[in-house]
Motif scaffolding. Sequence first.
Motif, PDB file in Angstrom:
ATOM      1  N   MET A   1      29.678  18.163   1.194  1.00  6.21           N
ATOM      2  CA  MET A   1      30.260  18.660   2.447  1.00  6.21           C
ATOM      3  C   MET A   1      29.738  17.835   3.607  1.00  6.21           C
ATOM      4  SD  MET A   1      29.884  22.467   3.995  1.00  6.21           S
ATOM      5  CE  MET A   1      29.184  22.499   5.630  1.00  6.21           C
ATOM      6  N   SER A   2      30.597  17.240   4.358  1.00  6.02           N
ATOM      7  CA  SER A   2      30.163  16.447   5.507  1.00  6.02           C
ATOM      8  C   SER A   2      29.833  17.364   6.660  1.00  6.02           C
ATOM      9  CB  SER A   2      31.256  15.458   5.907  1.00  6.02           C
ATOM     10  OG  SER A   2      32.414  16.162   6.288  1.00  6.02           O
ATOM     11  N   ASN A   3      28.919  16.902   7.533  1.00  6.59           N
ATOM     12  CA  ASN A   3      28.529  17.702   8.685  1.00  6.59           C
ATOM     13  C   ASN A   3      29.628  17.682   9.739  1.00  6.59           C
ATOM     14  OD1 ASN A   3      26.119  18.246   7.500  1.00  6.59           O
ATOM     15  ND2 ASN A   3      24.987  16.662   8.577  1.00  6.59           N
ATOM     16  N   THR A   4      29.968  18.817  10.263  1.00  9.37           N
ATOM     17  CA  THR A   4      30.920  18.921  11.359  1.00  9.37           C
ATOM     18  C   THR A   4      30.316  19.820  12.411  1.00  9.37           C
ATOM     19  OG1 THR A   4      32.026  20.881  10.480  1.00  9.37           O
ATOM     20  CG2 THR A   4      32.816  18.753   9.677  1.00  9.37           C
ATOM     21  N   ASN A   5      30.969  19.858  13.559  1.00  8.72           N
ATOM     22  CA  ASN A   5      30.487  20.717  14.631  1.00  8.72           C
ATOM     23  C   ASN A   5      30.854  22.173  14.384  1.00  8.72           C
ATOM     24  OD1 ASN A   5      29.339  18.613  16.012  1.00  8.72           O
ATOM     25  ND2 ASN A   5      31.151  18.202  17.258  1.00  8.72           N
ATOM     26  N   LYS A   6      31.750  22.426  13.447  1.00 10.17           N
ATOM     27  CA  LYS A   6      32.171  23.787  13.152  1.00 10.17           C
ATOM     28  C   LYS A   6      31.326  24.361  12.021  1.00 10.17           C
ATOM     29  CE  LYS A   6      36.168  26.611  11.901  1.00 10.17           C
ATOM     30  NZ  LYS A   6      37.602  26.612  11.504  1.00 10.17           N
ATOM     31  N   VAL A   7      30.742  25.525  12.261  1.00 10.14           N
ATOM     32  CA  VAL A   7      29.940  26.183  11.231  1.00 10.14           C
ATOM     33  C   VAL A   7      30.868  27.037  10.384  1.00 10.14           C
ATOM     34  CG1 VAL A   7      28.021  27.742  10.793  1.00 10.14           C
ATOM     35  CG2 VAL A   7      27.950  26.212  12.778  1.00 10.14           C
ATOM     36  N   PRO A   8      30.973  26.767   9.067  1.00  9.59           N
ATOM     37  CA  PRO A   8      31.950  27.484   8.241  1.00  9.59           C
ATOM     38  C   PRO A   8      31.524  28.907   7.896  1.00  9.59           C
ATOM     39  CG  PRO A   8      30.658  26.015   6.873  1.00  9.59           C
ATOM     40  CD  PRO A   8      30.232  25.759   8.297  1.00  9.59           C
ATOM     41  N   GLU A   9      32.496  29.719   7.560  1.00  8.54           N
ATOM     42  CA  GLU A   9      32.229  31.029   6.972  1.00  8.54           C
ATOM     43  C   GLU A   9      31.699  30.814   5.557  1.00  8.54           C
ATOM     44  OE1 GLU A   9      32.595  33.913   8.437  1.00  8.54           O
ATOM     45  OE2 GLU A   9      33.804  33.414  10.216  1.00  8.54           O
ATOM     46  N   ARG A  10      30.932  31.780   5.064  1.00  6.75           N
ATOM     47  CA  ARG A  10      30.361  31.658   3.718  1.00  6.75           C
ATOM     48  C   ARG A  10      31.444  31.477   2.658  1.00  6.75           C
ATOM     49  NH1 ARG A  10      25.877  29.919   1.137  1.00  6.75           N
ATOM     50  NH2 ARG A  10      25.734  30.835  -0.945  1.00  6.75           N
ATOM     51  N   LYS A  11      32.543  32.175   2.827  1.00 11.05           N
ATOM     52  CA  LYS A  11      33.611  32.124   1.822  1.00 11.05           C
ATOM     53  C   LYS A  11      34.272  30.753   1.736  1.00 11.05           C
ATOM     54  CE  LYS A  11      36.993  34.027   5.098  1.00 11.05           C
ATOM     55  NZ  LYS A  11      37.740  32.774   5.292  1.00 11.05           N
ATOM     56  N   ASP A  12      34.091  29.936   2.786  1.00 11.27           N
ATOM     57  CA  ASP A  12      34.725  28.612   2.810  1.00 11.27           C
ATOM     58  C   ASP A  12      33.808  27.494   2.315  1.00 11.27           C
ATOM     59  OD1 ASP A  12      37.077  29.698   3.888  1.00 11.27           O
ATOM     60  OD2 ASP A  12      36.256  29.621   5.923  1.00 11.27           O
ATOM     61  N   VAL A  13      32.591  27.832   1.917  1.00  8.33           N
ATOM     62  CA  VAL A  13      31.650  26.822   1.424  1.00  8.33           C
ATOM     63  C   VAL A  13      31.964  26.512  -0.035  1.00  8.33           C
ATOM     64  CG1 VAL A  13      29.227  26.292   0.970  1.00  8.33           C
ATOM     65  CG2 VAL A  13      29.853  27.612   3.008  1.00  8.33           C
TER      66      VAL A  13
END
Length: 599
Positions: A1-13
């Motif tokens: 997973m590349s780093n982005t400025n958006k912090v994902p929801e757990r379900k999207d990891v």
Amino acid sequence: MSNTNKVPERKDVPASDKWDLTSLFKTDEEWEKALASIEPMAAELIQYKNKLGESKETLLEALTKYAKLWQTAEIVENYASLQHNADEGDQEAVNKEGRAQMAVVKASSELSFFDSEITAMDDGKLNAWIEDPEFKDYKIYIQKLLHLKPYILSEKEERILALQAESSETAYKTFSILENLELDFGTIDVNGKAVPLTQSSWSQFLKNPDRNVRKAAYERFYGVFEKHENTLASLYAGSVNQDIFETRARGYNSSLEHALYSNKVPVEVYRNLIDTVHKNFDTLHRYYRIFKKALGTEDLRHYDVYMPFTKDIETHTSYDEAVEICRKALAPLGKEYTDTLCDGLLNGWVDRYENKGKRSGAFSSGCFTGYPYILLNYKEDVIRDVFTMAHEGGHSMHSWYSSRNNPFMCYNYTIFEAEVASTFNEELVYQYLLKNAKTDEEKKYYLSMRAGDILATLHRQTMFAEFELKAHELVESGTPLSAEVLRGIYRELLEQYFGDAMTFESNSDMEGLRIPHFYSAFYVYKYATGISAAMALADRVTNGGEAEREDYFKFLKSGGSRYPIEALKIAGVDMSKADPIQKALDRFKDIVDELEKLV
């Protein structure tokens, strides 16, 4: 997973970025069955009440069932805790952890007679019984119980303490919810983009080369905490009062003695650490003067101190690349060690990246059964996260060797020892990166980073340890803790440790009310003793031969079979003396000298 400025929801990891908990339980249904088994196992053990001393056979039978119960409880709690830490907003995970804790507290209270009944037996008879080879899995456990005998209470008193174990965690749990879920730090403008400021991204902001970004993040972060200063102070005071209640209930002379006694660590070790660091303040203060010169600022601010000396080196290390750095850097420990660790880092041991609701920071959570799990919030553009990976990997490999070389009842090593295995790995990663530096600027970068790491682990944790000691001693002497009192203690320590090169903000002392480790009293000093021992042992292993490496593995494999001072002596370092602390501080001085020349 590349780093982005958006912090994902757990379900999207993606699953590949999460830990694989099937080494504990294949399904939640399996976990439910194991949870349900705790109560009947405890009920069966209750039948041994007032019978443990009847015969050697009865005691052995009871100990076997007792170990099975707590081995089950350990994985039940770990499975639920890991799910909760991955997303503290997941109410199903919160419910699981709560149910697991309730089951363990209930079993603990019902079986509170166990230890007190064993220690009430005649010492001569008990010592004779445990010499029987059949007791080999329980001998060390009983010997350690006898060490605690002066402070083990009556059955009724032990039951009362066990019943309040869950409520004693209220202060920390509330602090964690407040810090990780309810405090909103908003966003910080970075190059025209609104970037979320979170517990996890905090350190990244403080390494931003734009001083205005660092200042904005610092002011926003501590400004939010300051709005809750009285709540935070009340929570920490509650934690300190709980420590003192348990200390006085058991009859220890002080909270410090209570925290150190079980591991046979003399209180002088704690006080010698603080005294030795104080005696070396001149080098620490010189470091900050050099730091100020290197940054080229008229004043040095608290939000500046996490910057590297050099501004020109950009780092970008993917997760897989970080694993390979660990593999190469830790090569002196041998192929079995590096293959086991790196396979685990890539395949199921680690929850890799930040997601919404995930606990900040990093930890290793190994138990007797299953993988020695690691929580990270890995950032590809934060080189320190490579060190964090190696650090937590050191913990996990310590757990891996301990669980494979000891029975359940004495496999678990102390935190005092744990911080050696982790910072040992950090030292080897530093040596590898410095050795492979291609330019003087890169060399300066790693030298400054290592100076910063030693400072953060030895000096800073000693400052934290001193804060804890002062807070507990105030309450023990009859002075209540308030926000004003706690902030006053912390500001005085900030000024002593940073010296006259530093200019603080009006709310810099809020740092003392946001450190989670303070809710596990007298824990942080072990980071300082740990890095001191680790630096000595890393030097011994890398400059030694097979014998020195095997001594280190004897330490890793000893688990909880020895007291920590004894285990470290076997590895080759004597932590009962101030010498390792002074040698680590001398090493820090050498790095500062070299940095001064480069600057």
